[in-house]
Design a protein around this motif. Structure first.
Motif, PDB file in Angstrom:
ATOM      1  N   LYS A  74      35.516  56.658  11.449  1.00 39.62           N
ATOM      2  CA  LYS A  74      36.167  57.671  11.696  1.00 39.62           C
ATOM      3  C   LYS A  74      35.412  58.912  12.413  1.00 39.62           C
ATOM      4  N   GLY A  75      34.044  58.979  11.789  1.00 34.28           N
ATOM      5  CA  GLY A  75      33.052  60.127  12.257  1.00 34.28           C
ATOM      6  C   GLY A  75      33.271  61.500  12.255  1.00 34.28           C
ATOM      7  N   LYS A  76      34.018  61.699  11.082  1.00 39.88           N
ATOM      8  CA  LYS A  76      34.517  62.978  10.661  1.00 39.88           C
ATOM      9  C   LYS A  76      33.687  63.508   9.507  1.00 39.88           C
ATOM     10  N   LEU A 115      28.301  67.919  14.534  1.00 44.37           N
ATOM     11  CA  LEU A 115      29.922  67.791  14.961  1.00 44.37           C
ATOM     12  C   LEU A 115      30.289  68.978  15.408  1.00 44.37           C
ATOM     13  N   ALA A 116      30.264  70.104  14.698  1.00 47.71           N
ATOM     14  CA  ALA A 116      30.642  71.472  14.990  1.00 47.71           C
ATOM     15  C   ALA A 116      30.069  72.088  16.411  1.00 47.71           C
ATOM     16  N   ASP A 117      28.768  71.647  16.521  1.00 47.15           N
ATOM     17  CA  ASP A 117      27.894  72.281  17.737  1.00 47.15           C
ATOM     18  C   ASP A 117      27.149  71.177  18.328  1.00 47.15           C
ATOM     19  N   VAL A 164      14.981  68.738  11.440  1.00 48.78           N
ATOM     20  CA  VAL A 164      15.924  68.590  10.524  1.00 48.78           C
ATOM     21  C   VAL A 164      17.353  69.057  10.829  1.00 48.78           C
ATOM     22  N   LEU A 165      18.183  68.190  11.099  1.00 48.52           N
ATOM     23  CA  LEU A 165      19.553  68.505  11.661  1.00 48.52           C
ATOM     24  C   LEU A 165      20.738  67.939  10.635  1.00 48.52           C
TER      25      LEU A 165
END
Length: 276
Positions: free
Chosen positions: A243-245, A186-188, A179-180
């Motif tokens: 956007k992907g943010k 995004l952060a790592d 599970v992610l």
């Protein structure tokens, strides 16, 4: 028959496509990015109508949901029939039973990778993708019977509410489930995509990992979509890679809709750190 399916699972608009394109680039190990419109060859979908017609051996009416569900076990059996150790299969289906048919049968399953995204961001992306207003999307993803209707290209997909979907995939399981959180990817991306490779039993090579992450970057994917389009874009949206943010909801989702989502999904949001 091997239990070879590794499910690439998520609620729609939660990072599934990004992860699959990363894997396509890592597996290919090419010097140039894999075209986004061939990445599906590395992880086929479980709802492609063409495969159901192949199994039936004749034209079928995808609107006949009982028929396509009855064909599903044979479709999955066909996937594992290649005797490969791993078959990556994308799904947005809930891990449950639909009209008496298990959607994610254990008999074909090796493991799963499940990506969860803050539903406040997901619902905005969901609205854009399906041509809905944010208010319509909030209602839709909070409904226990939410499903993608069939089309000539795809059979019906059964999702349920966001909370039910997440619970189904992250609860007790007879096989391993990685599970992610989308926000952690995004952060790592290095650390978390390395976990994906380790889960699959694929050796992690630092330079290759960096290159695959670069080739699957939002900048690269949006550029490719602008140049050649993307087969997974819905007819209702202007583009797939918008956007992907994270945390877009703070400026783009009306406070009343934030409250409605939080009320509907409070327990699961809190479980995954999306609600303090």
């Amino acid at each position: 028959m091997k239990k070879s399916i590794v499910w690439m699972a998520s609620y729609p608009k939660s990072g599934n496509t990004w992860t699959r394109i990363f894997l396509a680039n890592y597996i290919a190990n090419a010097s140039q990015p894999i075209p986004i419109n061939v990445a599906h060859r590395f992880a086929m979908g479980d709802s492609i109508a063409k495969t159901y017609r192949m199994v039936a051996g004749r034209p079928i009416d995808t609107d006949d949901i009982d028929l396509t569900l009855s064909l599903r076990p044979a479709v999955l059996r066909g996937i594992v029939g290649n005797n490969a150790d791993i078959n990556l299969v994308k799904t947005h289906n809930i891990r449950a039973v639909a009209r008496g048919v298990p959607l994610i049968p254990e008999e074909f399953t090796r493991s799963a990778i499940y990506i969860v995204r803050n539903p406040l961001d997901m619902v905005l992306s969901y609205a854009r993708h399906y041509g809905m207003t944010p208010e319509e999307a909030v209602y839709t993803v909070s409904h226990v019977d939410n499903a993608n209707p069939p089309s000539p290209e795809t059979v019906a997909q059964f999702m349920g509410s966001w909370s039910d979907h997440v619970r189904s995939w992250t609860g007790p399981s007879p096989y391993p489930v990685l599970v992610l959180r989308y926000e952690d990817l995004l952060a790592d991306p290095k650390g978390n995509f390395a976990k994906v490779l380790e889960h699959l039993g694929v050796p992690v090579e630092a330079e290759r990992l960096d290159r695959a992450i670069q080739f699957a970057s939002f900048k690269e994917l949006s550029m490719q979509e602008a140049e050649q389009g993307f087969v997974e874009k819905s007819a209702e949206s202007e583009r797939f890679f918008a956007k992907g943010k994270s945390d877009q909801w703070k400026t783009d989702l009306e406070p009343r809709l934030v409250k409605r989502m939080q009320a509907a999904h409070r327990k699961v949001m809190k479980q995954f750190g999306y609600l303090k």
